[in-house]
Write a protein that holds these residues in place. Structure first.
Motif, PDB file in Angstrom:
ATOM      1  N   LEU A 161       0.847  -1.185   0.000  1.00 23.52           N
ATOM      2  CA  LEU A 161       0.000   0.000   0.000  1.00 23.52           C
ATOM      3  C   LEU A 161       0.890   1.245   0.000  1.00 23.52           C
ATOM      4  O   LEU A 161       0.578   2.257   0.612  1.00 23.52           O
ATOM      5  CB  LEU A 161      -0.915   0.002   1.228  1.00 23.52           C
ATOM      6  N   TYR A 162       1.991   1.160  -0.692  1.00 24.70           N
ATOM      7  CA  TYR A 162       2.995   2.221  -0.731  1.00 24.70           C
ATOM      8  C   TYR A 162       2.458   3.505  -1.357  1.00 24.70           C
ATOM      9  O   TYR A 162       1.755   3.472  -2.361  1.00 24.70           O
ATOM     10  CB  TYR A 162       4.212   1.750  -1.543  1.00 24.70           C
ATOM     11  N   GLY A 163       2.832   4.617  -0.767  1.00 24.18           N
ATOM     12  CA  GLY A 163       2.696   5.918  -1.405  1.00 24.18           C
ATOM     13  C   GLY A 163       1.305   6.482  -1.530  1.00 24.18           C
ATOM     14  O   GLY A 163       0.982   7.085  -2.539  1.00 24.18           O
ATOM     15  N   ASN A 164       0.511   6.338  -0.535  1.00 25.64           N
ATOM     16  CA  ASN A 164      -0.834   6.877  -0.629  1.00 25.64           C
ATOM     17  C   ASN A 164      -0.930   8.338  -0.224  1.00 25.64           C
ATOM     18  O   ASN A 164      -2.014   8.879  -0.094  1.00 25.64           O
ATOM     19  CB  ASN A 164      -1.791   6.010   0.185  1.00 25.64           C
ATOM     20  N   ILE A 165       0.220   9.006  -0.049  1.00 26.85           N
ATOM     21  CA  ILE A 165       0.197  10.452   0.179  1.00 26.85           C
ATOM     22  C   ILE A 165       1.082  11.180  -0.829  1.00 26.85           C
ATOM     23  O   ILE A 165       1.446  12.319  -0.628  1.00 26.85           O
ATOM     24  CB  ILE A 165       0.637  10.829   1.610  1.00 26.85           C
ATOM     25  N   LEU A 166       1.411  10.550  -1.917  1.00 25.73           N
ATOM     26  CA  LEU A 166       2.287  11.182  -2.903  1.00 25.73           C
ATOM     27  C   LEU A 166       1.707  12.475  -3.459  1.00 25.73           C
ATOM     28  O   LEU A 166       2.435  13.361  -3.870  1.00 25.73           O
ATOM     29  CB  LEU A 166       2.579  10.220  -4.059  1.00 25.73           C
ATOM     30  N   THR A 167       0.391  12.613  -3.456  1.00 23.99           N
ATOM     31  CA  THR A 167      -0.240  13.824  -3.976  1.00 23.99           C
ATOM     32  C   THR A 167      -0.303  14.917  -2.922  1.00 23.99           C
ATOM     33  O   THR A 167      -0.770  16.013  -3.206  1.00 23.99           O
ATOM     34  CB  THR A 167      -1.673  13.529  -4.456  1.00 23.99           C
ATOM     35  N   GLN A 168       0.134  14.634  -1.716  1.00 19.41           N
ATOM     36  CA  GLN A 168       0.100  15.563  -0.592  1.00 19.41           C
ATOM     37  C   GLN A 168      -1.322  15.948  -0.196  1.00 19.41           C
ATOM     38  O   GLN A 168      -1.551  16.975   0.422  1.00 19.41           O
ATOM     39  CB  GLN A 168       0.928  16.830  -0.888  1.00 19.41           C
ATOM     40  N   GLN A 169      -2.295  15.160  -0.579  1.00 19.73           N
ATOM     41  CA  GLN A 169      -3.675  15.390  -0.169  1.00 19.73           C
ATOM     42  C   GLN A 169      -3.972  14.452   0.987  1.00 19.73           C
ATOM     43  O   GLN A 169      -4.050  13.242   0.812  1.00 19.73           O
ATOM     44  CB  GLN A 169      -4.633  15.137  -1.327  1.00 19.73           C
ATOM     45  N   LYS A 170      -4.137  14.994   2.159  1.00 15.57           N
ATOM     46  CA  LYS A 170      -4.276  14.183   3.363  1.00 15.57           C
ATOM     47  C   LYS A 170      -5.474  13.242   3.317  1.00 15.57           C
ATOM     48  O   LYS A 170      -5.482  12.215   3.948  1.00 15.57           O
ATOM     49  CB  LYS A 170      -4.360  15.068   4.617  1.00 15.57           C
ATOM     50  N   HIS A 171      -6.526  13.577   2.562  1.00 16.34           N
ATOM     51  CA  HIS A 171      -7.690  12.696   2.509  1.00 16.34           C
ATOM     52  C   HIS A 171      -7.385  11.388   1.777  1.00 16.34           C
ATOM     53  O   HIS A 171      -8.138  10.441   1.864  1.00 16.34           O
ATOM     54  CB  HIS A 171      -8.882  13.409   1.857  1.00 16.34           C
ATOM     55  N   LEU A 172      -6.254  11.334   1.054  1.00 14.28           N
ATOM     56  CA  LEU A 172      -5.871  10.098   0.390  1.00 14.28           C
ATOM     57  C   LEU A 172      -5.079   9.174   1.304  1.00 14.28           C
ATOM     58  O   LEU A 172      -4.926   7.999   1.026  1.00 14.28           O
ATOM     59  CB  LEU A 172      -5.042  10.386  -0.865  1.00 14.28           C
ATOM     60  N   ALA A 173      -4.541   9.724   2.385  1.00 10.37           N
ATOM     61  CA  ALA A 173      -3.755   8.915   3.311  1.00 10.37           C
ATOM     62  C   ALA A 173      -4.690   8.220   4.290  1.00 10.37           C
ATOM     63  O   ALA A 173      -5.664   8.792   4.743  1.00 10.37           O
ATOM     64  CB  ALA A 173      -2.775   9.805   4.074  1.00 10.37           C
ATOM     65  N   PHE A 174      -4.394   6.969   4.609  1.00 12.39           N
ATOM     66  CA  PHE A 174      -5.263   6.302   5.565  1.00 12.39           C
ATOM     67  C   PHE A 174      -4.758   6.410   6.993  1.00 12.39           C
ATOM     68  O   PHE A 174      -5.487   6.173   7.929  1.00 12.39           O
ATOM     69  CB  PHE A 174      -5.583   4.860   5.163  1.00 12.39           C
ATOM     70  N   GLY A 175      -3.514   6.769   7.225  1.00 14.52           N
ATOM     71  CA  GLY A 175      -2.992   7.101   8.533  1.00 14.52           C
ATOM     72  C   GLY A 175      -3.254   6.086   9.630  1.00 14.52           C
ATOM     73  O   GLY A 175      -3.327   4.883   9.402  1.00 14.52           O
ATOM     74  N   ASP A 176      -3.392   6.604  10.861  1.00 15.08           N
ATOM     75  CA  ASP A 176      -3.526   5.755  12.045  1.00 15.08           C
ATOM     76  C   ASP A 176      -4.838   4.979  12.079  1.00 15.08           C
ATOM     77  O   ASP A 176      -4.865   3.814  12.465  1.00 15.08           O
ATOM     78  CB  ASP A 176      -3.395   6.599  13.316  1.00 15.08           C
ATOM     79  N   GLU A 177      -5.923   5.619  11.682  1.00 13.82           N
ATOM     80  CA  GLU A 177      -7.211   4.907  11.658  1.00 13.82           C
ATOM     81  C   GLU A 177      -7.163   3.746  10.682  1.00 13.82           C
ATOM     82  O   GLU A 177      -7.612   2.648  10.971  1.00 13.82           O
ATOM     83  CB  GLU A 177      -8.343   5.857  11.275  1.00 13.82           C
ATOM     84  N   GLY A 178      -6.610   3.997   9.513  1.00  9.97           N
ATOM     85  CA  GLY A 178      -6.485   2.944   8.510  1.00  9.97           C
ATOM     86  C   GLY A 178      -5.562   1.832   8.971  1.00  9.97           C
ATOM     87  O   GLY A 178      -5.811   0.653   8.721  1.00  9.97           O
ATOM     88  N   ALA A 179      -4.494   2.211   9.662  1.00  8.74           N
ATOM     89  CA  ALA A 179      -3.567   1.203  10.187  1.00  8.74           C
ATOM     90  C   ALA A 179      -4.289   0.302  11.179  1.00  8.74           C
ATOM     91  O   ALA A 179      -4.089  -0.916  11.197  1.00  8.74           O
ATOM     92  CB  ALA A 179      -2.365   1.877  10.846  1.00  8.74           C
ATOM     93  N   GLY A 180      -5.165   0.901  11.996  1.00  7.66           N
ATOM     94  CA  GLY A 180      -5.943   0.107  12.942  1.00  7.66           C
ATOM     95  C   GLY A 180      -6.894  -0.837  12.232  1.00  7.66           C
ATOM     96  O   GLY A 180      -7.035  -2.000  12.612  1.00  7.66           O
ATOM     97  N   ARG A 181      -7.544  -0.359  11.182  1.00  9.36           N
ATOM     98  CA  ARG A 181      -8.477  -1.201  10.420  1.00  9.36           C
ATOM     99  C   ARG A 181      -7.719  -2.335   9.735  1.00  9.36           C
ATOM    100  O   ARG A 181      -8.157  -3.478   9.728  1.00  9.36           O
ATOM    101  CB  ARG A 181      -9.223  -0.344   9.397  1.00  9.36           C
TER     102      ARG A 181
END
Length: 172
Positions: free
Chosen positions: A80-100
């Motif tokens: 799931l590499y590089g989901n913030i390459l566009t610098q748009q935070k809504h594309l990153a899944f971050g901590d919540e996504g890591a938990g899921r």
């Protein structure tokens, strides 16, 4: 018709799946999950780009569907590499996504390669993932570069690595 044909003829023999497209409607999620349930290969690689919360939910639902069907030995590589390459935070899944994601990774007994680099995961997300990583006994390669996990996250990973003797490569 095409989806049914693909599920019957192509998906069962697939060894690499690249998740693309932006449709996250309930119909798309259902179709995606049904497609996952058709895997007969025991060595599947999943690569996903542009994974925001809705697409991550699709991916996790698909993995859960396969695992609940009794197929524990199928996912070998998840990138799931590089989901913030566009610098748009809504594309990153971050901590919540890591938990899921942690909720399903612990059920993937054959996972050997995990790439979660560049996903805005902090020490909080690493703590959630660590619980699952301990259960991934086949895990050899972990890439968590460019996430800002900090000293606390690195400490959590160090504790996990003691319980995961198969790990040969860790990229922070």
């Amino acid at each position: 018709r095409v989806c049914k044909w693909m599920r019957k003829e192509l998906v069962p023999h697939a060894e690499k799946v690249l998740l693309v497209g932006k449709d996250t409607s309930s119909a798309a999620v259902a179709d995606f999950t049904q497609s996952f349930c058709c895997f007969h290969s025991n060595k599947v690689t999943l690569e996903c780009k542009g994974v925001g919360p809705a697409r991550l939910e699709m991916l996790c639902s698909g993995i859960e569907a396969v695992v609940s069907g009794g197929a524990r030995a199928w996912l070998v590589k998840l990138s799931l590499y590089g989901n913030i390459l566009t610098q748009q935070k809504h594309l990153a899944f971050g901590d919540e996504g890591a938990g899921r994601l942690a909720g399903v990774l612990g059920k993937c007994e054959t996972l050997a390669y995990l790439n979660l680099a560049c996903n805005c995961i902090s020490s909080v997300g690493i703590e959630r993932l660590a619980v699952a990583l301990v259960k991934c006994k086949a895990l050899v390669h972990i890439d968590l570069a460019d996430n800002g996990i900090g000293d606390e996250g690195a400490g959590e990973l160090a504790a996990v690595l003691r319980e995961c003797p198969a790990i040969e490569h860790l990229n922070l």
